[in-house]
Design an enzyme around this catalytic site. Structure first.
Site, PDB file in Angstrom:
ATOM      1  N   GLY A  12       0.770  -1.245   0.000  1.00  0.00           N
ATOM      2  CA  GLY A  12       0.000   0.000   0.000  1.00  0.00           C
ATOM      3  C   GLY A  12       0.798   1.291   0.000  1.00  0.00           C
ATOM      4  O   GLY A  12       0.284   2.333   0.405  1.00  0.00           O
ATOM      5  N   SER A  13       2.040   1.244  -0.480  1.00  0.00           N
ATOM      6  CA  SER A  13       2.805   2.508  -0.482  1.00  0.00           C
ATOM      7  C   SER A  13       2.218   3.505  -1.477  1.00  0.00           C
ATOM      8  O   SER A  13       2.214   4.717  -1.221  1.00  0.00           O
ATOM      9  CB  SER A  13       4.293   2.262  -0.763  1.00  0.00           C
ATOM     10  OG  SER A  13       4.490   1.704  -2.033  1.00  0.00           O
ATOM     11  N   ASN A  14       1.707   3.026  -2.599  1.00  0.00           N
ATOM     12  CA  ASN A  14       1.057   3.952  -3.546  1.00  0.00           C
ATOM     13  C   ASN A  14      -0.226   4.523  -2.947  1.00  0.00           C
ATOM     14  O   ASN A  14      -0.520   5.705  -3.110  1.00  0.00           O
ATOM     15  CB  ASN A  14       0.765   3.258  -4.881  1.00  0.00           C
ATOM     16  CG  ASN A  14       1.987   3.194  -5.760  1.00  0.00           C
ATOM     17  OD1 ASN A  14       2.349   4.170  -6.420  1.00  0.00           O
ATOM     18  ND2 ASN A  14       2.653   2.049  -5.765  1.00  0.00           N
ATOM     19  N   LYS A  58     -16.429 -15.266  -8.278  1.00  0.00           N
ATOM     20  CA  LYS A  58     -15.889 -13.923  -8.469  1.00  0.00           C
ATOM     21  C   LYS A  58     -16.988 -12.899  -8.743  1.00  0.00           C
ATOM     22  O   LYS A  58     -16.884 -11.734  -8.340  1.00  0.00           O
ATOM     23  CB  LYS A  58     -14.877 -13.936  -9.619  1.00  0.00           C
ATOM     24  CG  LYS A  58     -14.093 -12.650  -9.718  1.00  0.00           C
ATOM     25  CD  LYS A  58     -12.762 -12.860 -10.387  1.00  0.00           C
ATOM     26  CE  LYS A  58     -12.031 -11.562 -10.589  1.00  0.00           C
ATOM     27  NZ  LYS A  58     -10.786 -11.734 -11.330  1.00  0.00           N
ATOM     28  N   MET A  83      -3.977  -7.156  -6.764  1.00  0.00           N
ATOM     29  CA  MET A  83      -3.413  -8.295  -7.477  1.00  0.00           C
ATOM     30  C   MET A  83      -4.455  -9.245  -8.060  1.00  0.00           C
ATOM     31  O   MET A  83      -4.232 -10.439  -8.128  1.00  0.00           O
ATOM     32  CB  MET A  83      -2.462  -9.072  -6.541  1.00  0.00           C
ATOM     33  CG  MET A  83      -1.351  -8.216  -5.969  1.00  0.00           C
ATOM     34  SD  MET A  83      -0.340  -7.415  -7.230  1.00  0.00           S
ATOM     35  CE  MET A  83       0.559  -8.841  -7.822  1.00  0.00           C
ATOM     36  N   ASN A 100      -5.211   1.861 -13.357  1.00  0.00           N
ATOM     37  CA  ASN A 100      -4.227   0.985 -12.720  1.00  0.00           C
ATOM     38  C   ASN A 100      -2.831   1.547 -12.936  1.00  0.00           C
ATOM     39  O   ASN A 100      -2.562   2.162 -13.965  1.00  0.00           O
ATOM     40  CB  ASN A 100      -4.316  -0.416 -13.342  1.00  0.00           C
ATOM     41  CG  ASN A 100      -3.302  -1.378 -12.750  1.00  0.00           C
ATOM     42  OD1 ASN A 100      -3.165  -1.470 -11.526  1.00  0.00           O
ATOM     43  ND2 ASN A 100      -2.575  -2.083 -13.598  1.00  0.00           N
ATOM     44  N   HIS A 102       1.145   0.437 -13.328  1.00  0.00           N
ATOM     45  CA  HIS A 102       1.969  -0.730 -13.655  1.00  0.00           C
ATOM     46  C   HIS A 102       3.443  -0.317 -13.659  1.00  0.00           C
ATOM     47  O   HIS A 102       3.795   0.694 -14.284  1.00  0.00           O
ATOM     48  CB  HIS A 102       1.568  -1.293 -15.028  1.00  0.00           C
ATOM     49  CG  HIS A 102       2.337  -2.515 -15.374  1.00  0.00           C
ATOM     50  ND1 HIS A 102       2.073  -3.737 -14.792  1.00  0.00           N
ATOM     51  CD2 HIS A 102       3.394  -2.716 -16.191  1.00  0.00           C
ATOM     52  CE1 HIS A 102       2.929  -4.631 -15.262  1.00  0.00           C
ATOM     53  NE2 HIS A 102       3.739  -4.033 -16.108  1.00  0.00           N
TER      54      HIS A 102
HETATM   55  C1  GRF Z   1       3.467  -1.236  -7.446  1.00  0.00           C
HETATM   56  O1  GRF Z   1       4.759  -1.392  -7.979  1.00  0.00           O
HETATM   57  C2  GRF Z   1       2.439  -1.214  -8.521  1.00  0.00           C
HETATM   58  O2  GRF Z   1       2.871  -0.629  -9.711  1.00  0.00           O
HETATM   59  C3  GRF Z   1       2.197  -2.687  -8.750  1.00  0.00           C
HETATM   60  O3  GRF Z   1       2.241  -3.244  -7.461  1.00  0.00           O
HETATM   61  C4  GRF Z   1       3.080  -2.455  -6.627  1.00  0.00           C
HETATM   62  C5  GRF Z   1       2.286  -2.096  -5.414  1.00  0.00           C
HETATM   63  O4  GRF Z   1       3.063  -1.520  -4.412  1.00  0.00           O
HETATM   64  N1  GRF Z   1       0.973  -2.886  -9.479  1.00  0.00           N
HETATM   65  P1  GRF Z   1       2.373  -0.857  -3.150  1.00  0.00           P
HETATM   66  O5  GRF Z   1       1.400  -1.875  -2.574  1.00  0.00           O
HETATM   67  O6  GRF Z   1       1.660   0.378  -3.603  1.00  0.00           O
HETATM   68  O7  GRF Z   1       3.480  -0.550  -2.185  1.00  0.00           O
END
Ligand code: GRF
Length: 183
Positions: A12-14, A58, A83, A100, A102
């Protein structure tokens, strides 16, 4: 005002970067023990967590997500380390409102190992992409992407860190470009 929800499966850093800059209505995790939920608590952001295995299939799992999104009148769903492949139920209602991030320069290196695959291929540059989500894996229309160099003295770790640092710049920039208002 655009109402934002973030979906994240793990670290969850993003999510954290987004939530520090923009009001986030809620974060959803498909893992009840994901670290992103602790981040949400610390930031005072509402969170929900439930798992696919708790549903019959799902479609039912995604119907529960659609219900949450509608209840909160979400305008934009930001996948950030979510994921799972987004399925038909979610797309039927929200296609065109899901983006999303990537960690590669799509269409190069799609899939779950974007950083590792670029590194192993020995590229001199990779990148970060934010795109609209469609039914494919990392195939939707690109919104914005930037190149990230692989430097001669990079280790896998330093390369990966540069990619992540770029993600933390790009996500807020794209949200602003899509009309999200900062806190
Ligand atoms: C990121 O590198 C994102 O691009 C990919 O998964 C990673 C997630 O990192 N889809 P975080 O959970 O946001 O730390």
């Amino acid at each position: 005002m655009k109402k934002i929800a973030v979906f994240a499966s793990g670290n969850g850093s993003n999510f954290q970067v987004i939530a520090e800059e923009f009001p986030v209505e809620f974060v959803f995790s498909d893992h009840r023990d994901a670290y992103v939920l602790e981040r949400a608590d610390k930031l005072g952001v509402l969170s929900y967590a439930f798992e696919l295995k708790e549903f019959e299939n799902k479609a039912d799992y995604e119907a529960a997500l659609v219900e949450l999104l509608e209840e909160h009148q979400i305008d934009l769903v930001c996948l950030a380390g979510y994921m799972k492949i987004v399925g038909a139920t979610l797309l039927e209602t929200y296609e065109g409102r899901i983006i999303n991030i990537h960690p590669a320069y799509l269409p190069e290196f799609p899939g779950v190992h974007g950083i590792e695959d670029a590194w192993n291929a020995g590229v001199t540059e990779s990148g970060v992409t934010i795109h609209w989500v469609d039914s494919g894996v990392d195939t939707g229309k690109v919104i914005q992407q930037v190149r990230v160099p692989r430097l001669a003295d990079d280790t896998r770790k330093s390369f990966e860190e540069r990619i992540h640092a770029t993600e933390y710049q790009l996500y807020p920039a794209v949200l602003e470009s899509l009309g999200a208002e900062k806190r």
